[in-house]
Design an enzyme around this catalytic site. Sequence first.
Site, PDB file in Angstrom:
ATOM      1  N   ARG A 350      -0.556   9.864 -10.993  1.00 52.58           N
ATOM      2  CA  ARG A 350       0.560   9.196 -10.324  1.00 52.58           C
ATOM      3  C   ARG A 350       0.003   8.100  -9.417  1.00 52.58           C
ATOM      4  NH1 ARG A 350       2.669  12.487  -5.899  1.00 52.58           N
ATOM      5  NH2 ARG A 350       1.715  10.886  -4.607  1.00 52.58           N
ATOM      6  N   HIS A 354       4.774   9.243  -4.155  1.00 49.29           N
ATOM      7  CA  HIS A 354       5.741  10.157  -4.771  1.00 49.29           C
ATOM      8  C   HIS A 354       7.127   9.519  -4.804  1.00 49.29           C
ATOM      9  CE1 HIS A 354       7.905  13.772  -5.883  1.00 49.29           C
ATOM     10  NE2 HIS A 354       8.721  13.554  -4.862  1.00 49.29           N
ATOM     11  N   TYR A 363      -3.033  11.361   2.132  1.00 52.49           N
ATOM     12  CA  TYR A 363      -3.625  12.595   1.607  1.00 52.49           C
ATOM     13  C   TYR A 363      -4.529  12.386   0.395  1.00 52.49           C
ATOM     14  CZ  TYR A 363       0.641  12.226  -1.291  1.00 52.49           C
ATOM     15  OH  TYR A 363       1.655  11.787  -2.107  1.00 52.49           O
TER      16      TYR A 363
END
Length: 462
Positions: A350, A354, A363
């Site tokens: 990805r 998100h 992160y």
Amino acid sequence: MGLLGLTCLSSSMPSLNNDHRTLSAASLAKDLRNQNSVLENKPTLYRTRRFDSTKPHQRSGVQSNVASSQFLDFPGGKVAFTSEMRFISESRKERIPCYRVLDDDGQLIEGGINVGKEIAVKMYSDMATLQTMDTIFYDAQRQGRISFYLTTIGEEAINIASAAALTIDDFVVPQYREPGVLLWRGFTLEQFANQCFSNRGDDCRGRQMPIHYGSKKLNYLTVASTIASQLPHAVGVAYSLKMDGKDACAVTYFGDGGSSEGDFHAALNFAAVTEAPVLFICRNNGWAISTPTSDQFRSDGIVVRGEAYGVRSIRVDGNDTLALYSAVRTAREMAICEQRPILIEAMTYRVGHHSTSDDSTKYRPVDEIELWRSARDPITRFRKWIESNGWWSSEAESELRSNVRKQLLDAIQVAERTEKPPLVDMFTDVYDAVPSNLSEQEKWLRETIKIHPQDYPSDFPL
């Protein structure tokens, strides 16, 4: 059909025989290249298959030390006894290999793939269109023009290649990162814009948040945010298609995070037991929002879980457009002709956040993101292949990107000015006759708006 399964590929595709516990990626590609001749001459056989999975299979390299009399018919099938105490290993010695057709430079690894110019160019065009659409809508959200957005950056091949391998009769039960499937089926840029701006042109009449698309006409069930809830629904759709004798299957998508939900396990078991023609396509992109796969499970990804539930499975390079097209097309034939579920794990990354509510640089390292954005981009990889065939050029690229950008910006301007759905639409389309409790709620809402008009949009039609 009841307990009868329809099988039509087993005699002509040796690699699909029930005695094989793992399918060869090379044989799948070979079978796809010969698919037309296979399907033209396939026999149609009916036989009872429901308890095939309970029959003991001899694992390769393992010799049985029990006599044939040392068996017992337990409920569910005959099981052999052994005096040797042996625990099943928690993992295989080697990871399940990943099926791919194109290398990182967009060159065929071996053999050929039966994909012609027309479908290849359309796949590339839709992938580029999806990427452009994501960029513009993401910027529109950052400008405060829409409330939310979620991109498919890095996962365009999964969207478009899988869609290209299906037919319009196949029902799609999506998660929320599959707008490319709708794009392939004919959902227009104007329709995407209307949904994101929740105006009168939105098929959902403004009842869904942005990117929660749906289309009855295109057999694309409306997106639900709840993780993995679509998976059991897809099995129900597939079972209905089976009972009606339709030449179609259900296809559902989910992320690696969805496999951590109970609905995933229930759906696979449900599908295996009912022998439902459903494709489970997992986008294993490494992250469930901020949770890495290493914190989600200890198994070898998602693909190994299929065997536990009696579901045939394959792992595919999710950034290889041709490999995905090949695997999904073959899986669809298996699902329909043999009346069985198939699990496909598409390995990808990805690249985008998100959603617009997330900052993934908090992160995960930025250099990791950039590596996948530049060196492992599925669109660039596929473009190299179609250019090597003489089917694409820099001029065609510039023209496509320019036209899509202009068309989408125009669509956004129109969608932004289009009137919102009327207030009454909040209370319709569920009951034939509106019940008293909903009528009371509508009355209460209208009275509240009159008392506090400053708290409600002035352009919202009452």
